[in-house]
Design a protein around this motif. Structure first.
Motif, PDB file in Angstrom:
ATOM      1  N   LYS A  14       0.827  -1.208   0.000  1.00 21.11           N
ATOM      2  CA  LYS A  14       0.000   0.000   0.000  1.00 21.11           C
ATOM      3  C   LYS A  14       0.863   1.261   0.000  1.00 21.11           C
ATOM      4  N   THR A  15       1.854   1.267  -0.859  1.00 22.24           N
ATOM      5  CA  THR A  15       2.733   2.424  -0.997  1.00 22.24           C
ATOM      6  C   THR A  15       3.287   2.464  -2.411  1.00 22.24           C
ATOM      7  N   ASP A  16       3.971   3.548  -2.747  1.00 24.11           N
ATOM      8  CA  ASP A  16       4.645   3.670  -4.039  1.00 24.11           C
ATOM      9  C   ASP A  16       6.136   3.442  -3.856  1.00 24.11           C
ATOM     10  N   PHE A  17       6.845   3.301  -4.974  1.00 22.75           N
ATOM     11  CA  PHE A  17       8.280   3.034  -4.872  1.00 22.75           C
ATOM     12  C   PHE A  17       9.046   4.245  -4.347  1.00 22.75           C
ATOM     13  N   LYS A  18       8.625   5.456  -4.702  1.00 18.48           N
ATOM     14  CA  LYS A  18       9.378   6.661  -4.334  1.00 18.48           C
ATOM     15  C   LYS A  18       9.603   6.769  -2.825  1.00 18.48           C
ATOM     16  N   PRO A  19       8.583   6.632  -1.964  1.00 16.81           N
ATOM     17  CA  PRO A  19       8.865   6.708  -0.521  1.00 16.81           C
ATOM     18  C   PRO A  19       9.723   5.566  -0.002  1.00 16.81           C
ATOM     19  N   ILE A  20       9.649   4.401  -0.639  1.00 18.18           N
ATOM     20  CA  ILE A  20      10.536   3.299  -0.241  1.00 18.18           C
ATOM     21  C   ILE A  20      11.985   3.685  -0.518  1.00 18.18           C
ATOM     22  N   ARG A  21      12.227   4.198  -1.727  1.00 23.09           N
ATOM     23  CA  ARG A  21      13.592   4.605  -2.091  1.00 23.09           C
ATOM     24  C   ARG A  21      14.088   5.707  -1.168  1.00 23.09           C
ATOM     25  N   GLU A  22      13.240   6.685  -0.875  1.00 19.55           N
ATOM     26  CA  GLU A  22      13.655   7.798  -0.020  1.00 19.55           C
ATOM     27  C   GLU A  22      13.976   7.317   1.391  1.00 19.55           C
ATOM     28  N   ALA A  23      13.204   6.374   1.904  1.00 20.96           N
ATOM     29  CA  ALA A  23      13.478   5.839   3.238  1.00 20.96           C
ATOM     30  C   ALA A  23      14.792   5.075   3.258  1.00 20.96           C
ATOM     31  N   ALA A  24      15.052   4.289   2.219  1.00 22.84           N
ATOM     32  CA  ALA A  24      16.315   3.544   2.143  1.00 22.84           C
ATOM     33  C   ALA A  24      17.503   4.495   2.059  1.00 22.84           C
ATOM     34  N   SER A  46      -4.350  -7.215   3.750  1.00 20.70           N
ATOM     35  CA  SER A  46      -5.456  -7.680   2.914  1.00 20.70           C
ATOM     36  C   SER A  46      -4.833  -8.336   1.697  1.00 20.70           C
ATOM     37  N   ILE A  47      -5.234  -9.571   1.408  1.00 16.33           N
ATOM     38  CA  ILE A  47      -4.511 -10.326   0.380  1.00 16.33           C
ATOM     39  C   ILE A  47      -4.658  -9.736  -1.015  1.00 16.33           C
ATOM     40  N   ASP A  48      -5.611  -8.806  -1.209  1.00 12.68           N
ATOM     41  CA  ASP A  48      -5.753  -8.202  -2.531  1.00 12.68           C
ATOM     42  C   ASP A  48      -5.137  -6.806  -2.610  1.00 12.68           C
ATOM     43  N   SER A  49      -4.380  -6.401  -1.570  1.00  7.74           N
ATOM     44  CA  SER A  49      -3.784  -5.065  -1.575  1.00  7.74           C
ATOM     45  C   SER A  49      -2.528  -5.037  -2.440  1.00  7.74           C
ATOM     46  N   ASP A  50      -2.113  -3.838  -2.821  1.00  7.24           N
ATOM     47  CA  ASP A  50      -0.903  -3.660  -3.620  1.00  7.24           C
ATOM     48  C   ASP A  50       0.320  -4.016  -2.784  1.00  7.24           C
ATOM     49  N   ILE A  51       1.225  -4.777  -3.372  1.00  7.37           N
ATOM     50  CA  ILE A  51       2.450  -5.156  -2.659  1.00  7.37           C
ATOM     51  C   ILE A  51       3.565  -5.382  -3.669  1.00  7.37           C
ATOM     52  N   PHE A  52       4.762  -4.867  -3.377  1.00 11.24           N
ATOM     53  CA  PHE A  52       5.925  -5.050  -4.234  1.00 11.24           C
ATOM     54  C   PHE A  52       6.672  -6.328  -3.850  1.00 11.24           C
ATOM     55  N   GLU A  53       7.265  -6.964  -4.838  1.00 15.63           N
ATOM     56  CA  GLU A  53       8.052  -8.185  -4.619  1.00 15.63           C
ATOM     57  C   GLU A  53       9.421  -7.811  -4.048  1.00 15.63           C
ATOM     58  N   ALA A  54       9.869  -8.588  -3.060  1.00 14.90           N
ATOM     59  CA  ALA A  54      11.014  -8.204  -2.243  1.00 14.90           C
ATOM     60  C   ALA A  54      12.338  -8.205  -3.002  1.00 14.90           C
ATOM     61  N   THR A  56      13.112  -7.871  -6.129  1.00 14.57           N
ATOM     62  CA  THR A  56      13.218  -6.776  -7.088  1.00 14.57           C
ATOM     63  C   THR A  56      13.479  -5.463  -6.369  1.00 14.57           C
ATOM     64  N   LEU A  57      12.819  -5.254  -5.235  1.00 15.24           N
ATOM     65  CA  LEU A  57      13.075  -4.051  -4.445  1.00 15.24           C
ATOM     66  C   LEU A  57      14.523  -4.001  -3.966  1.00 15.24           C
ATOM     67  N   MET A  58      15.014  -5.112  -3.436  1.00 17.69           N
ATOM     68  CA  MET A  58      16.402  -5.143  -2.965  1.00 17.69           C
ATOM     69  C   MET A  58      17.371  -4.786  -4.093  1.00 17.69           C
ATOM     70  N   SER A  59      17.149  -5.367  -5.253  1.00 15.65           N
ATOM     71  CA  SER A  59      18.046  -5.137  -6.380  1.00 15.65           C
ATOM     72  C   SER A  59      18.063  -3.668  -6.776  1.00 15.65           C
ATOM     73  N   SER A  60      16.880  -3.064  -6.830  1.00 18.72           N
ATOM     74  CA  SER A  60      16.817  -1.661  -7.246  1.00 18.72           C
ATOM     75  C   SER A  60      17.456  -0.744  -6.212  1.00 18.72           C
ATOM     76  N   LEU A  61      17.217  -1.010  -4.937  1.00 18.72           N
ATOM     77  CA  LEU A  61      17.756  -0.138  -3.896  1.00 18.72           C
ATOM     78  C   LEU A  61      19.262  -0.285  -3.730  1.00 18.72           C
ATOM     79  N   SER A  62      19.796  -1.410  -4.141  1.00 18.91           N
ATOM     80  CA  SER A  62      21.247  -1.585  -4.036  1.00 18.91           C
ATOM     81  C   SER A  62      22.004  -0.609  -4.929  1.00 18.91           C
ATOM     82  N   THR A  63      21.334  -0.062  -5.933  1.00 13.27           N
ATOM     83  CA  THR A  63      22.003   0.853  -6.868  1.00 13.27           C
ATOM     84  C   THR A  63      21.857   2.318  -6.474  1.00 13.27           C
TER      85      THR A  63
END
Length: 309
Positions: A14-24, A46-54, A56-63
């Motif tokens: 239930k979030t977008d990628f931008k705040p995840i990147r900013e927090a990291a 909630s099993i139908d909520s938006d969720i990012f796969e882990a 892929t997130l790790m890979s993107s944030l490593s850069t």
């Protein structure tokens, strides 16, 4: 005394990628040891909520980070074939210049198994599969050509090049099952990640882990102990009374947070952490009560983490 390390569980639902990147990026700047995700493919709230796969997130944030380590608590062994996962981990450890935190578990959330078509086997079988997986992964990271034949998995003369940057790349096993899971920790893990619990329950599990280690001739001090826990930090008692019920509602699966978590003013949080360190915990993976609030991340880093540097 071992160095005390602090990691942050980031939000991926239930979030977008931008705040995840900013927090990291902020955790990187503030000197946190690590940032973490959970390995779920259906939402936990909630099993139908938006969720990012882990992964892929790790890979993107490593850069976009340079110091903070990146991990998942914990990778579900069932989701990725062990030799492929070994290759993925070696690749990400190279991309991140040796900043991968590799933590894995047996899996437990049956709805996502059913929805995605993974067989949901009994607990003992999933833990046996986990044991074989860790053996395969370690072999591929350390041997020129690895061969393994088990009950569930098999590899034949497989190359895994380039090897991980970290030599060795530690394997953390997460969970608290006393008979089977902690036995796997004793046999093949370099670290154990446990959910926060009261002192008596933790001491019982630690004693069981020690017994498993003794039975195979291993020194338990070779195993780094980390704890998943909730932090509710406040300037004073009034603010704490406002925050604590909301945190308990959000993280009720941890039980009574006021008893088991890192709760209170900065001085009170420091005291709670010291008691946990005295019991053998040297790494904390923290669910902050207001998740990725930059003010809270900064407050904790400046007022609590500094006491352990």
């Amino acid at each position: 005394m071992k160095k005390v390390k602090f990691g942050v569980m980031l939000r991926q639902e239930k979030t977008d990628f931008k705040p995840i990147r900013e927090a990291a990026e902020l955790c990187d700047e503030l000197g946190y040891h690590s940032v973490w995700f959970y390995d779920h493919i259906l939402g936990m709230g909630s099993i139908d909520s938006d969720i990012f796969e882990a992964w892929t997130l790790m890979s993107s944030l490593s850069t976009v980070t340079s110091r903070v380590r990146i991990g998942t608590l914990v990778l579900c062994n069932s989701f990725r074939h062990p030799p492929l996962l070994a290759k993925m981990a070696a690749t990400l450890d190279n991309i991140s210049s040796g900043r991968l935190e590799f933590a894995i578990g047996a899996g437990w959330f049956e709805p996502e198994y059913r929805a995605y078509g993974y067989p949901f086997l009994d607990t003992a079988t999933r833990i046996d599969q986990l044991r074989e997986s860790v053996k395969i992964i370690k072999a591929m990271w350390t041997q020129e050509r690895a061969t393994f034949k088990g009950k569930y998995y098999e590899i034949n003369e497989v190359y895994c090049n380039p090897k991980p940057v970290q030599r060795p790349l530690p394997v953390i096993v997460g969970g608290s099952g006393e008979k089977h899971l902690l036995r796997v920790v004793a046999e093949v893990a370099d670290g154990w990640n446990c959910p926060a619990s009261n002192a008596g329950e933790y001491e019982r599990k630690l004693s069981i882990l020690k017994n498993h280690c003794e039975s195979i001739g291993r020194d338990i001090n070779e195993i780094e102990i980390s704890e998943q826990t909730v932090c509710v930090i406040a300037n004073d008692g009034a603010e704490l009374r406002e925050k604590l019920p909301k945190a308990q509602k959000r993280y009720g699966f941890f039980g009574d947070i006021e008893r088991t978590g890192i709760v209170g003013t900065p001085d009170e949080c420091i005291e709670r952490i010291r008691k946990k360190v005295d019991r053998g915990v040297s790494k904390f993976t923290i669910f902050f009560s207001d998740v990725m609030n930059p003010n809270t991340l900064s407050f904790f880093a400046k007022e609590v983490m500094c006491a352990f540097q």
